[in-house]
Motif scaffolding. Structure first.
Motif, PDB file in Angstrom:
ATOM      1  N   ALA A   7     -13.906 -16.822 -16.121  1.00  0.00           N
ATOM      2  CA  ALA A   7     -13.005 -16.267 -16.792  1.00  0.00           C
ATOM      3  C   ALA A   7     -11.958 -15.520 -15.784  1.00  0.00           C
ATOM      4  CB  ALA A   7     -13.018 -15.401 -18.087  1.00  0.00           C
ATOM      5  N   ALA A   8     -12.667 -14.478 -14.904  1.00  0.00           N
ATOM      6  CA  ALA A   8     -11.702 -13.919 -14.160  1.00  0.00           C
ATOM      7  C   ALA A   8     -11.098 -14.950 -13.016  1.00  0.00           C
ATOM      8  CB  ALA A   8     -12.723 -12.741 -13.319  1.00  0.00           C
ATOM      9  N   ALA A  11      -8.285 -16.699 -14.559  1.00  0.00           N
ATOM     10  CA  ALA A  11      -7.214 -15.780 -14.915  1.00  0.00           C
ATOM     11  C   ALA A  11      -6.519 -15.640 -13.228  1.00  0.00           C
ATOM     12  CB  ALA A  11      -7.636 -14.475 -15.141  1.00  0.00           C
ATOM     13  N   ALA A  63      -6.277 -14.842 -20.895  1.00  0.00           N
ATOM     14  CA  ALA A  63      -7.947 -14.597 -20.756  1.00  0.00           C
ATOM     15  C   ALA A  63      -8.539 -14.554 -22.316  1.00  0.00           C
ATOM     16  CB  ALA A  63      -8.183 -13.501 -20.226  1.00  0.00           C
ATOM     17  N   ASP A  64      -7.695 -15.518 -23.194  1.00  0.00           N
ATOM     18  CA  ASP A  64      -8.187 -15.304 -24.917  1.00  0.00           C
ATOM     19  C   ASP A  64      -7.803 -14.064 -25.352  1.00  0.00           C
ATOM     20  OD1 ASP A  64      -8.637 -18.112 -24.887  1.00  0.00           O
ATOM     21  OD2 ASP A  64     -10.672 -17.599 -24.347  1.00  0.00           O
ATOM     22  N   ALA A 142      -4.980  -9.522 -16.099  1.00  0.00           N
ATOM     23  CA  ALA A 142      -5.659 -10.832 -16.454  1.00  0.00           C
ATOM     24  C   ALA A 142      -6.859 -10.707 -16.034  1.00  0.00           C
ATOM     25  CB  ALA A 142      -4.795 -12.228 -15.732  1.00  0.00           C
ATOM     26  N   THR A 143      -7.168 -10.056 -14.693  1.00  0.00           N
ATOM     27  CA  THR A 143      -8.440 -10.276 -14.183  1.00  0.00           C
ATOM     28  C   THR A 143      -9.326  -9.252 -15.006  1.00  0.00           C
ATOM     29  OG1 THR A 143      -7.951 -10.713 -12.140  1.00  0.00           O
ATOM     30  CG2 THR A 143     -10.057 -10.034 -12.179  1.00  0.00           C
ATOM     31  N   ALA A 146     -10.255  -9.512 -18.863  1.00  0.00           N
ATOM     32  CA  ALA A 146     -11.415 -10.450 -19.062  1.00  0.00           C
ATOM     33  C   ALA A 146     -12.596  -9.592 -18.715  1.00  0.00           C
ATOM     34  CB  ALA A 146     -11.179 -11.767 -18.206  1.00  0.00           C
TER      35      ALA A 146
END
Length: 154
Positions: A7-8, A11, A63-64, A142-143, A146
């Protein structure tokens, strides 16, 4: 942990693909319309809307995670400060877990409110800077959001 790393990485890749052309912002900062333009350049959905209190914000998702951008210290529609904020209801994060986040992690602060609500926020000063500064904060948001989501089991 593997899903968190994926995920990271996704992102970062998503936001890193944004155009490298930075625009200078005035001392007054960024407008909501400029913020939408910056976010869509990062392939993020972005729209101007109002929150439940009537504040004019920008809504987005990464990231959802649905998140909002709040605007502060505004003059004639340009704002010197912004805040990325995401909230979850019915969370199971304990006060100890939130405190652990706040004392061991950086860039996003967390807090809880009555009714099992948890918030994650990141403040940004944007007056007298460039859109590149906002690009970097979007990448960080974003990072870290997540990572936060996984850490809090949200």
């Amino acid at each position: 942990m593997k899903h968190l790393k994926i995920a990271a990485v996704l992102a970062i890749a998503l936001l890193a693909a944004a155009p490298a052309v930075a625009e200078t912002l005035t001392e007054q900062g960024v407008t909501r319309e400029q913020m939408v333009k910056i976010m869509t350049a990062h392939s993020l959905p972005a729209r101007i809307d109002k929150d439940s209190s009537g504040n004019v914000i920008v809504k987005s998702r990464v990231a959802d995670v649905n998140f909002d951008v709040y605007f502060f210290d505004c003059t004639d529609g340009s704002c010197r400060e912004i805040q990325f904020a995401a909230g979850w209801t019915n969370n199971t994060a304990s006060p100890d877990r939130i405190n652990e986040w706040n004392t061991t992690k950086r860039y996003i602060r967390a807090y809880s409110k009555p009714g099992k609500v948890i918030w994650a926020e990141q403040d940004v000063i944007v007056g007298r800077t460039t859109t590149e500064n906002i690009d970097e904060y979007l990448t960080t948001w974003a990072t870290v959001i997540a990572i936060f989501k996984t850490f809090m089991n949200l």
